[in-house]
Scaffold this motif. Structure first.
Motif, short mmCIF file in Angstrom:
data_model
loop_
_atom_site.label_atom_id
_atom_site.label_comp_id
_atom_site.label_asym_id
_atom_site.label_seq_id
_atom_site.Cartn_x
_atom_site.Cartn_y
_atom_site.Cartn_z
N GLU A 133 0.93 -1.18 0.26
CA GLU A 133 0.26 0.47 -0.26
C GLU A 133 0.73 1.61 -0.62
O GLU A 133 0.98 2.40 -0.72
N ILE A 134 1.67 1.08 0.58
CA ILE A 134 3.03 2.62 0.96
C ILE A 134 4.30 1.48 1.01
O ILE A 134 4.87 0.55 0.56
N VAL A 135 5.14 2.70 0.18
CA VAL A 135 6.30 2.36 -0.17
C VAL A 135 7.33 2.93 1.15
O VAL A 135 7.41 4.06 1.52
N LEU A 136 7.97 2.08 1.36
CA LEU A 136 8.59 2.01 2.78
C LEU A 136 10.11 1.49 2.57
O LEU A 136 10.77 0.60 1.15
N PRO A 137 11.15 2.47 2.83
CA PRO A 137 12.49 1.17 2.81
C PRO A 137 12.73 -0.19 2.85
O PRO A 137 11.86 -0.45 3.87
N SER A 138 13.66 -0.70 2.81
CA SER A 138 13.68 -1.88 2.76
C SER A 138 13.96 -2.81 3.62
O SER A 138 15.03 -1.82 4.58
N GLY A 139 13.66 -3.84 3.93
CA GLY A 139 13.23 -4.16 6.23
C GLY A 139 12.94 -3.42 6.99
O GLY A 139 13.09 -4.30 7.90
N LEU A 140 11.91 -2.81 6.46
CA LEU A 140 11.22 -2.22 7.66
C LEU A 140 9.89 -3.01 7.54
O LEU A 140 8.68 -2.08 7.08
N ASP A 141 9.86 -4.26 7.44
CA ASP A 141 8.53 -4.25 7.30
C ASP A 141 7.52 -5.00 8.85
O ASP A 141 7.01 -5.96 8.26
N GLY A 142 7.92 -4.57 9.62
CA GLY A 142 7.40 -4.79 10.84
C GLY A 142 6.36 -4.06 11.26
O GLY A 142 5.17 -4.29 10.58
N ALA A 143 6.33 -3.67 12.65
CA ALA A 143 4.94 -2.54 12.12
C ALA A 143 4.69 -1.46 11.78
O ALA A 143 5.90 -0.78 11.45
N VAL A 144 4.11 -0.94 11.20
CA VAL A 144 3.44 0.10 9.98
C VAL A 144 2.51 0.25 10.85
O VAL A 144 1.26 0.69 10.49
N VAL A 145 1.97 1.77 11.02
CA VAL A 145 1.45 2.81 11.59
C VAL A 145 1.42 4.05 10.71
O VAL A 145 2.04 5.11 10.03
N ALA A 146 -0.09 4.68 10.51
CA ALA A 146 -0.11 5.62 9.74
C ALA A 146 -1.17 7.03 10.18
O ALA A 146 -1.86 6.20 10.28
N LEU A 147 -0.81 7.64 10.64
CA LEU A 147 -1.29 9.18 10.90
C LEU A 147 -2.14 9.75 9.75
O LEU A 147 -0.96 10.49 9.40
N VAL A 148 -3.23 9.68 9.07
CA VAL A 148 -4.03 9.92 8.29
C VAL A 148 -4.72 11.55 8.98
O VAL A 148 -6.05 11.52 9.72
N PHE A 149 -4.10 12.77 7.76
CA PHE A 149 -4.93 13.50 8.43
C PHE A 149 -6.16 14.00 7.20
O PHE A 149 -6.02 13.48 6.63
N GLY A 150 -7.38 14.34 7.92
CA GLY A 150 -8.70 14.97 6.83
C GLY A 150 -7.80 15.37 6.05
O GLY A 150 -7.09 16.42 6.36
#
Length: 95
Positions: A75-92
């Motif tokens: 769903e989003i592009v992350l740097p390699s190796g950062l595939d643990g917990a992912v949280v997004a603070l989505v602003f309206g």
């Protein structure tokens, strides 16, 4: 436990459905529970955790017209190796 031996945390920005977002990701074991449980108060899998961090973050985001999201792989592009917990603070999005 951390994959790769060294703790890594990523902080970045993106745009998700609903508006701009701040993304926090790590290289830990990730979440084991569905997103709706992750924001419940006192929900924790850490032996010494209080289970309030994501709940408080969710309530603050709601108070400001946003929400927490838990993007899945791809769903989003992350740097390699950062595939643990992912949280997004989505602003309206601004109207």
């Amino acid at each position: 436990d951390v994959k790769g031996g060294e703790k890594r945390v990523y902080l970045g920005t993106t745009h998700l459905e609903g508006g701009p977002a701040i993304v926090v990701a790590d290289n830990g074991p990730g979440f084991q529970d569905p997103p709706e449980y992750l924001i419940e108060p006192f929900m924790t899998r850490k032996p010494d955790g209080m289970g309030l961090g994501l709940h408080v973050a969710s309530e603050v985001m709601k108070a400001h017209g946003g929400h927490l999201a838990f993007p899945q792989e791809g769903e989003i592009v992350l740097p390699s190796g950062l595939d643990g917990a992912v949280v997004a603070l989505v602003f309206g999005s601004a109207s």
